[in-house]
Design an enzyme around this catalytic site. Structure first.
Site, PDB file in Angstrom:
ATOM      1  N   GLU A 126       0.837  -1.197   0.000  1.00 52.61           N
ATOM      2  CA  GLU A 126       0.000   0.000   0.000  1.00 52.61           C
ATOM      3  C   GLU A 126       0.875   1.251   0.000  1.00 52.61           C
ATOM      4  OE1 GLU A 126      -2.365   0.281   3.522  1.00 52.61           O
ATOM      5  OE2 GLU A 126      -3.056   2.321   3.069  1.00 52.61           O
ATOM      6  N   ASP A 136      -4.438   0.548   9.622  1.00 51.17           N
ATOM      7  CA  ASP A 136      -5.451   1.573   9.906  1.00 51.17           C
ATOM      8  C   ASP A 136      -6.664   1.335   9.011  1.00 51.17           C
ATOM      9  OD1 ASP A 136      -4.632   2.300   7.423  1.00 51.17           O
ATOM     10  OD2 ASP A 136      -3.726   4.211   8.012  1.00 51.17           O
ATOM     11  N   ASP A 148      -1.255  -1.040   5.685  1.00 50.26           N
ATOM     12  CA  ASP A 148      -1.150  -0.388   6.997  1.00 50.26           C
ATOM     13  C   ASP A 148      -2.204  -0.925   7.952  1.00 50.26           C
ATOM     14  OD1 ASP A 148       0.854   1.179   6.037  1.00 50.26           O
ATOM     15  OD2 ASP A 148      -0.429   2.916   5.614  1.00 50.26           O
ATOM     16  N   ASP A 179      -7.756   2.762   6.279  1.00 53.10           N
ATOM     17  CA  ASP A 179      -7.494   2.696   4.839  1.00 53.10           C
ATOM     18  C   ASP A 179      -6.868   1.359   4.461  1.00 53.10           C
ATOM     19  OD1 ASP A 179      -8.570   5.079   4.185  1.00 53.10           O
ATOM     20  OD2 ASP A 179      -6.671   6.193   4.166  1.00 53.10           O
TER      21      ASP A 179
END
Ligand code: 0RA
Length: 656
Positions: free
Chosen positions: A447, A522, A520, A524
């Site tokens: 990502e 998180d 990640d 997203d």
């Protein structure tokens, strides 16, 4: 002989220790049989995964399903219409049904009460076996004795013949005889309470929402059956009861979406002892299909003969109907065209099902294909002839799909690998590895360009290739396949892999046998992961079935103390490290982005085969992502809102 084995021996004499010499020959025969029984259960404890698939939370919940399946068997035979499942305050689970009650009379061969045989013998064949549409073998229908073997303790209460009987077991071994407790009135039934063994399972904490999903599914699949679920650790409760059965299931799945025709198409039939039941409804807007095949209440997510029979029957029948009514407009219609936007439940019940495949969730019985196909051909055609309005909208949707498919073909050609020396077609952002052997090659899908850069610097270029992905990629649900293939990031993935996509997909062409999603920790990252999993699930399924797809597990925390640095991959590891060292002078950093690590750290923690943790993606994981995806990315706002509200409390890893 284990001491455990001797215990049962003792119980056969009301708990008194028997002098060996006093055992008559016949009795000795029974006892040796019982020893075999216990060897059976200790085999279960030695290799639990062989019986329940795994010892993680999936295996743990399987225990409940196994006990409930026994009650469902009673329901399928028409003896039970209510099942109450309770998660008790101490973490044990009770399954209480109003069936006939497990038999308590003495087994002629074993000389022990039927219930004890059912609880302690693997596949208690013979007298106390029921011959219904029960599942058998492998992961499903392994028998309640497997649950007993894997429980710290288990108690069974049987209401039968006006009495209440009780017996307790510990780790599979009876610790009481079958005790007659009190009068039970005219009610009958069985209540099994068990506490999963923490020596066996990684976790023994049951999830209300996981159980809820399965209980709802079972209630849909068995119309008229009432199933309640209560959580006494907190106080949550729900009850499922569907008079409409799988018709209501389809309505539930399509809730909040615009449908092509107002009511699901439903039909059922029985042939050669096999029950077939289908409910189906097309969505107006969606291009994705959700065809869920069940066999004896098992969601066979890997498909099988019932699914192939359904598809063949659907295609043939709709083609025939289109021709007969001159609706096809000279367009060649294919099976795919008839499945676009289709939500369907296929529910078959058959004696002696065979489950195959990676996760034992594929129906193997060859005779089922023809049965389902002919049921469909007959009943669906009749239905359409009686509902010509439905027939014409369904065919015109398929014609639109076929036209789009033609246009998509061109786009597809662009992404196909040309020849062996395909490097000219490789995407510019790909940092390929030098070794050409797919079996030893890995592709990291990373990502973001910045983490991609770190990964390129940190990797072992001999066998690790890096493909950075930017942005949210694309919304696969809203886009049809041709649109999706116009997307640059998706095209990069397809050409880097070399496999083609969709119907043209060929897993043998894969240039890497490890495909690692690295995102990640998180919201997203979770989005992108869900998206990628959904893409692979829908368009490159064999890649998952072959076990080529993985998720990288970057550490969640970086813990510095003095000069040293350590990484923790989850909360409990973090707490362990903090305890070992004490909290003073420690700096604790929550790693949210991969970008927070430099190339060396990224290599050491997440990419180095000697240190990293990779989670292999199973079909079940991908299926879950696919479901989540529909909710998160679908056009409907209401279900998404509801999902986020409901899950906000559980979503500890997601910062909403
Ligand atoms: C064996 C034979 C019969 C019923 C059962 C087992 C039985 C098992 C379980 C487990 C949970 N609930 C259950 N209910 C029934 C047949 C009994 C008969 O013929 O009366």
């Amino acid at each position: 002989m284990h001491s455990k084995d001797v215990k049962l021996y003792d119980c056969s004499n009301g708990g008194r220790i028997m002098e060996k010499e006093s055992i008559i020959d016949k009795k000795r025969l029974y006892d040796s049989d019982k020893i075999k029984v216990l060897e059976g259960l200790s085999a279960v404890r030695k290799r639990p995964s062989m019986y329940i698939g795994s010892t993680d939370e999936n295996g743990l919940h399987h225990l409940v399903y196994e006990v409930v399946d026994n009650s469902i068997d009673e329901a399928m035979e028409g003896y039970c219409d209510k099942i109450d499942v309770t998660i008790n305050g101490d973490g044990s689970v009770s399954v209480d049904d109003n069936g006939r009650g497990v038999p308590v009379s003495e087994h002629p061969q074993y000389g022990r009460p039927g219930v004890e045989i059912v609880m302690t013998k693997l596949h208690a064949g013979g007298k106390f076996d029921r011959k219904s549409y029960k599942v058998s073998g492998g992961l499903h229908g392994v028998g309640v004795s497997v649950v007993n073997a894997l429980s710290k303790w288990l108690e069974v209460e049987v209401k039968r013949e006006g009495k209440i009987y009780y017996q307790r077991y510990e780790r599979g071994t009876p610790v009481t005889d079958l005790i007659e407790k009190e009068d039970g009135g005219k009610h009958t039934g069985t209540c099994v309470t068990f506490k999963a063994d923490d020596e066996i399972f990684e976790t023994v904490e049951f999830s209300f929402s996981t159980l809820k999903k399965r209980m709802r599914e079972l209630a849909f699949l068995n119309k008229g059956l009432r199933i309640s679920l209560t959580d006494n650790r907190g106080d949550e409760t729900c009850e499922f009861y569907y008079e409409g059965g799988i018709v209501e299931f389809v309505e539930y799945l399509n809730e909040g979406r615009e449908t092509l025709h107002p009511e699901p198409i439903y039909f059922k039939d029985r042939s050669n002892g096999v029950h077939v039941e289908v409910a189906m409804q097309y969505l107006s807007e969606s291009y994705n299909r959700d065809i869920m095949p069940f066999a004896n209440n098992i969601h066979t997510i890997e498909g099988g003969t019932h699914l192939t029979g359904f598809r063949a029957g659907l295609t043939n029948t709709l083609k025939k109907y289109a021709e007969m009514n001159d609706l096809a407009q000279d367009i060649e219609l294919s099976g795919n065209d008839f499945r676009e936007g289709l939500t369907a439940i296929i529910n078959v019940k058959l004696p002696e099902p065979q489950f195959e495949g990676q996760t034992k969730m594929k129906l193997g019985n060859s005779e089922i294909r023809g049965i389902v196909q002919s049921v469909l051909s007959e009943k669906l055609l009749t239905y359409l002839e009686e509902h010509p309005d439905v027939g014409s909208v369904v065919i015109s949707k398929a014609v639109t799909a076929a036209k789009a498919r033609r246009a998509a073909k061109k786009a597809k050609e662009l992404t196909r690998r040309k020849g062996v020396l395909g490097s000219a077609d490789l995407p510019g952002k790909l940092a390929d590895c030098s070794n050409p052997d797919p079996e030893r090659s890995e592709l990291y899908l990373v990502e973001g360009d910045s983490a991609g850069g770190s990964a390129k610097q940190g990797r072992d270029r001999n066998f690790q290739a890096i493909l950075p992905l930017r942005g949210k990629i694309i919304n696969v649900e809203k886009a049809r396949i041709d649109k999706m293939l116009e997307n640059k990031e998706i095209r990069s993935i397809i050409s880097a892999l070399g496999t083609g996509v969709g119907e043209d997909f060929d897993v043998d062409e894969a240039r890497y046998h490890k495909l690692i999603i690295m995102t990640d920790a998180d919201i997203d990252g979770a989005h992108i992961r869900t998206l990628l999993l959904t893409f692979f699930y829908r368009y490159m399924k064999p890649l998952i079935e072959e076990g080529y797809l993985y998720m990288a597990q970057p550490p969640l925390y970086k813990i510095k103390k003095g000069g040293g640095v350590r990484y923790a991959y989850d909360e409990s590891e973090k707490n362990e490290i903090l305890e070992e060292w004490g909290k003073r002078g420690v700096s604790l950093q929550r790693n949210k982005g991969l970008g927070e690590m430099n190339p060396k750290e990224l290599w050491e923690t997440t990419m180095d085969p000697d240190n990293r943790i990779l989670a292999r993606v199973t079909i079940e994981d991908a299926e879950k992502a696919d479901e989540l995806f529909d909710i998160l990315m679908g056009k409907e706002v209401a279900p998404r809102k509801e999902f986020i509200q409901k899950n906000a409390a559980e979503a500890t890893n997601i910062d909403l």
